[in-house]
Structure formats: structure tokens, C-alpha cells
Scaffold this active site. Structure first.
Site, PDB file in Angstrom:
ATOM      1  N   GLU A 108      58.737  -8.982  28.240  1.00  0.00           N
ATOM      2  CA  GLU A 108      58.033 -10.281  28.335  1.00  0.00           C
ATOM      3  C   GLU A 108      56.527 -10.125  28.469  1.00  0.00           C
ATOM      4  O   GLU A 108      55.763 -10.941  27.965  1.00  0.00           O
ATOM      5  CB  GLU A 108      58.575 -11.084  29.529  1.00  0.00           C
ATOM      6  CG  GLU A 108      60.010 -11.572  29.388  1.00  0.00           C
ATOM      7  CD  GLU A 108      61.042 -10.577  29.892  1.00  0.00           C
ATOM      8  OE1 GLU A 108      60.698  -9.389  30.133  1.00  0.00           O
ATOM      9  OE2 GLU A 108      62.209 -10.985  30.048  1.00  0.00           O
TER      10      GLU A 108
ATOM     11  N   ALA B 127      65.334 -14.269  25.247  1.00  0.00           N
ATOM     12  CA  ALA B 127      65.244 -15.714  25.026  1.00  0.00           C
ATOM     13  C   ALA B 127      64.679 -15.920  23.623  1.00  0.00           C
ATOM     14  O   ALA B 127      64.025 -15.030  23.071  1.00  0.00           O
ATOM     15  CB  ALA B 127      64.333 -16.341  26.071  1.00  0.00           C
TER      16      ALA B 127
ATOM     17  N   GLY C 207      65.864 -11.610  28.253  1.00  0.00           N
ATOM     18  CA  GLY C 207      67.044 -12.347  28.725  1.00  0.00           C
ATOM     19  C   GLY C 207      68.339 -11.579  28.482  1.00  0.00           C
ATOM     20  O   GLY C 207      69.316 -11.756  29.217  1.00  0.00           O
TER      21      GLY C 207
HETATM   22  N1  COA Z   1      63.709 -14.669  19.684  1.00  0.00           N
HETATM   23  C1  COA Z   1      63.768 -15.208  18.452  1.00  0.00           C
HETATM   24  N2  COA Z   1      63.991 -14.494  17.338  1.00  0.00           N
HETATM   25  C2  COA Z   1      64.162 -13.173  17.495  1.00  0.00           C
HETATM   26  C3  COA Z   1      64.107 -12.541  18.728  1.00  0.00           C
HETATM   27  C4  COA Z   1      63.884 -13.357  19.873  1.00  0.00           C
HETATM   28  N3  COA Z   1      63.862 -12.859  21.114  1.00  0.00           N
HETATM   29  N4  COA Z   1      64.281 -11.208  18.572  1.00  0.00           N
HETATM   30  C5  COA Z   1      64.455 -11.025  17.252  1.00  0.00           C
HETATM   31  N5  COA Z   1      64.375 -12.199  16.599  1.00  0.00           N
HETATM   32  C6  COA Z   1      64.485 -12.436  15.157  1.00  0.00           C
HETATM   33  C7  COA Z   1      63.245 -11.958  14.419  1.00  0.00           C
HETATM   34  O1  COA Z   1      62.230 -12.936  14.473  1.00  0.00           O
HETATM   35  C8  COA Z   1      63.799 -11.750  13.034  1.00  0.00           C
HETATM   36  O2  COA Z   1      63.914 -13.007  12.405  1.00  0.00           O
HETATM   37  P1  COA Z   1      63.496 -13.167  10.835  1.00  0.00           P
HETATM   38  O3  COA Z   1      64.472 -12.273  10.101  1.00  0.00           O
HETATM   39  O4  COA Z   1      63.715 -14.625  10.570  1.00  0.00           O
HETATM   40  O5  COA Z   1      62.095 -12.700  10.717  1.00  0.00           O
HETATM   41  C9  COA Z   1      65.214 -11.238  13.287  1.00  0.00           C
HETATM   42  O6  COA Z   1      65.546 -11.639  14.629  1.00  0.00           O
HETATM   43  C10 COA Z   1      65.343  -9.731  13.205  1.00  0.00           C
HETATM   44  O7  COA Z   1      64.365  -9.160  14.052  1.00  0.00           O
HETATM   45  P2  COA Z   1      63.288  -8.075  13.559  1.00  0.00           P
HETATM   46  O8  COA Z   1      62.114  -8.151  14.494  1.00  0.00           O
HETATM   47  O9  COA Z   1      62.997  -8.240  12.109  1.00  0.00           O
HETATM   48  O10 COA Z   1      64.107  -6.737  13.787  1.00  0.00           O
HETATM   49  P3  COA Z   1      63.522  -5.285  14.112  1.00  0.00           P
HETATM   50  O11 COA Z   1      64.680  -4.358  14.025  1.00  0.00           O
HETATM   51  O12 COA Z   1      62.315  -4.999  13.306  1.00  0.00           O
HETATM   52  O13 COA Z   1      63.043  -5.363  15.651  1.00  0.00           O
HETATM   53  C11 COA Z   1      63.271  -5.964  18.004  1.00  0.00           C
HETATM   54  C12 COA Z   1      63.985  -5.602  16.668  1.00  0.00           C
HETATM   55  C13 COA Z   1      64.345  -6.349  18.989  1.00  0.00           C
HETATM   56  C14 COA Z   1      62.475  -4.758  18.504  1.00  0.00           C
HETATM   57  C15 COA Z   1      62.312  -7.152  17.753  1.00  0.00           C
HETATM   58  O14 COA Z   1      63.018  -8.182  17.088  1.00  0.00           O
HETATM   59  C16 COA Z   1      61.729  -7.743  19.000  1.00  0.00           C
HETATM   60  O15 COA Z   1      60.818  -7.177  19.579  1.00  0.00           O
HETATM   61  N6  COA Z   1      62.259  -8.905  19.448  1.00  0.00           N
HETATM   62  C17 COA Z   1      61.733  -9.603  20.594  1.00  0.00           C
HETATM   63  C18 COA Z   1      62.202  -8.986  21.871  1.00  0.00           C
HETATM   64  C19 COA Z   1      61.584  -9.701  23.066  1.00  0.00           C
HETATM   65  O16 COA Z   1      60.402  -9.738  23.249  1.00  0.00           O
HETATM   66  N7  COA Z   1      62.479 -10.284  23.903  1.00  0.00           N
HETATM   67  C20 COA Z   1      62.072 -10.982  25.084  1.00  0.00           C
HETATM   68  C21 COA Z   1      61.837 -12.418  24.827  1.00  0.00           C
HETATM   69  S1  COA Z   1      61.271 -13.281  26.270  1.00  0.00           S
END
Ligand code: COA
Length: 263
Positions: free
Chosen positions: A137, A69, A114
Site C-alpha cells: 500500500e 483491494a 487486502g
Molecule cells: N486492483 C485492481 N486491478 C488489479 C489489481 C488491484 N489490486 N492488481 C492487479 N490488477 C489488474 C491489473 O490492473 C491488470 O488489469 P489489466 O489487464 O486490465 O491491465 C490485471 O489485474 C493483471 O495485472 P498485471 O499488473 O498486468 O499483472 P503483472 O503480472 O504484471 O503484475 C502484480 C502483478 C500483482 C505485481 C501487479 O498487478 C500489482 O502490483 N498489483 C497491485 C498490487 C497492490 O498494490 N495491491 C494492494 C492494493 S491496496
């Protein structure tokens, strides 16, 4: 029905095959509330199309299926808004799961939160070797809300569902395959071709029998074995009311490929 969306793509690469792509690659295809609404409209298009045989779901870009999400929408979310969000996500995934056709998650990278929950509502999960699955989460001080805790437990097992939801750890494609979360893992380069091959194979099968197989497994899972077997016998017998059953048997006896019509 409008099929032009901002955050997803809905395409028909071949007759009878739909491909829905979550299309916010800069946000790793995170599910904003608007994306969930568009996803719901796209599922409505598929629900009303009598010609559709298979649905593929995937993510744009080479990093993510769906990274969860959209966390940027979580700040300041009220309790009631959070409830509405969970119910909207659950509604679209329930409808996805109840489609009469095979639905294949083509997981081309991160399937987190999600994103993992979308994949869990699909019949097949095929993944690239760089895919990562998880329910992170807990790291945000929350828990799965789109049915993930329940579908993960039913698809894999309770101990693994507890492990993933409580630790929030990510697992790679090898581990996902080992625990039975994925059906197959392919190299990133071949994933899309393999997905189309599978979609084409499934689109040639008898649609009504396909729908019954899906129904008996989905509904039978929560029934007593006896009742589930009674449902199986009912649906088995209904197959004999179809011309596809006559065609399938005739084709076998005439040593030719069956041409199923969904009747
Ligand atoms: N919601 C909103 N934005 C998200 C996102 C999410 N779930 N997951 C990634 N993004 C965005 C990041 O904020 C980043 O945006 P920016 O470039 O404007 O800073 C972009 O996507 C790229 O992500 P980034 O974190 O820089 O990539 P990474 O390769 O370093 O890490 C993940 C990848 C997937 C490990 C990391 O993005 C992450 O942990 N995301 C959240 C996952 C999560 O908790 N999901 C459950 C949500 S309830």
C-alpha cells in the site's frame, strides 16, 4: 440465503467442507467493494451452518490468491468512503477470524495488500511455491486498512511487519515460510490436493474442542498469562460436558477411530 455470487464462488466439495474462491481472475481477484459485500454474505452463510467443519479460501486462476483491494475504485474516494471501505473489510475479516471452525488460506499466487490481510485472518496459511506476499500500500501513498498492520505484527513480529509495510516489498514463499507467515509450502500442482487432505483431517476432529482451541488462542493472546490459563481451564473442563469427549476416550481404549458428532 443467496449463494449465487458474481465475484466469488462458494462450494462444498465434500460434506462439512466449504471452499470460497475469489473469482475475478482477470483482475487477479482484486477485492472490489462488491466482492467484499459478497464475501461478507458468504461468511454469513458459513456462520449459520451448523454442519460446516472447515473452510478453505483460495483464488481463481494460476496467478493470484488476491492481489489486494481494487485500486481502480480508489480514484476520487472521499475520506468517509475510505473509512467505510476499511471498516467493511475489517468487519468481514473479524467475522472470518471468529468462525468456530478451522479456516485455511490456500495461497496460489499473489497475496498482496487486502489479499495478505485475508490470509492473515485465517488459522492456516498454506502456499504454492510461486506465491508472493506483501503489503504494498505504501507504494500507492496509503497504508494497510483491513487489519494487516496489526495481524502481521501479531503473527510474525513487529520488525518484519514494519519492514513489509514500510518498504512495500514482496516476499516469496521461501521467505514467508522462514519468517513463520506460512504453515507449509507445496508445489503449485499439489497445493489444492494438500489443502483438501488437511481439510479432511481437520473435519474429522472433535468440533467443540476445535472451537475452544481457536477461542483460547485468539482471546488469550490479548490477556495476562494467568487469565488466559484460567480461560484454558474453563474450556478444558467444558470439553468433559460433551459426548465427543466420551467417544474420544472410549475409541482410544477400544483401539478404534473416534467418530465425533459435535455434541
Ligand atoms: N486492483 C485492481 N486491478 C488489479 C489489481 C488491484 N489490486 N492488481 C492487479 N490488477 C489488474 C491489473 O490492473 C491488470 O488489469 P489489466 O489487464 O486490465 O491491465 C490485471 O489485474 C493483471 O495485472 P498485471 O499488473 O498486468 O499483472 P503483472 O503480472 O504484471 O503484475 C502484480 C502483478 C500483482 C505485481 C501487479 O498487478 C500489482 O502490483 N498489483 C497491485 C498490487 C497492490 O498494490 N495491491 C494492494 C492494493 S491496496
Amino acid at each position: 440465503m443467496d449463494t449465487h455470487y458474481k465475484n466469488i464462488l462458494l462450494e462444498q466439495p465434500e460434506a462439512g467442507i466449504y471452499c470460497l474462491t475469489f473469482n475475478r481472475p482477470k483482475q487477479l481477484n482484486a477485492l472490489s467493494q462488491e466482492t467484499i459485500q459478497e464475501f461478507s454474505s458468504a461468511v454469513a452463510v458459513i456462520e449459520s451452518d451448523q454442519q460446516v467443519r472447515v473452510l478453505l479460501l483460495t483464488g481463481a486462476g494460476d496467478k493470484a490468491f488476491v492481489a489486494g483491494a481494487d485500486i481502480s475504485e480508489f480514484q476520487g474516494l472521499s475520506t468517509l468512503e475510505a473509512r467505510a471501505l476499511a471498516l467493511a473489510g475489517q468487519d468481514v475479516l473479524r467475522r472470518l477470524e471468529r468462525l468456530n471452525i478451522p479456516v485455511i488460506a490456500v495461497v496460489n499466487g499473489f497475496a498482496l495488500g487486502g489479499g495478505c490481510e485475508v490470509a492473515l485472518a485465517c488459522d492456516w496459511i498454506i502456499a504454492s511455491d510461486n506465491a508472493k506476499f506483501g503489503q504494498p500500500e505504501i507504494n500507492l501513498g496509503i497504508m494497510p486498512g483491513f487489519g494487516g498492520s496489526q495481524r502481521l505484527m501479531r503473527r510474525v513480529n513487529k520488525s518484519m511487519a514494519l519492514d513489509l509495510c514500510m518498504t512495500g516489498r514482496m516476499i516469496n514463499a521461501d521467505e514467508a515460510q522462514r519468517i513463520g507467515l506460512t504453515n507449509q509450502v507445496y508445489s503449485f500442482e499439489t497445493l489444492r490436493d494438500e489443502a483438501m487432505k488437511l481439510a479432511k483431517t481437520l473435519s474429522g476432529k472433535a468440533p467443540i474442542a476445535m472451537k475452544f482451541i481457536k477461542q483460547v488462542m485468539r482471546d488469550g493472546q490479548n490477556m495476562r498469562l494467568e487469565n488466559a490459563c484460567t480461560l484454558e481451564a474453563e474450556l478444558f473442563s467444558l470439553c468433559f460436558a460433551t459426548t465427543d469427549q466420551e467417544e474420544g476416550v472410549a475409541a482410544f481404549l477400544e483401539k478404534r477411530k473416534a467418530r465425533f458428532k459435535g455434541r
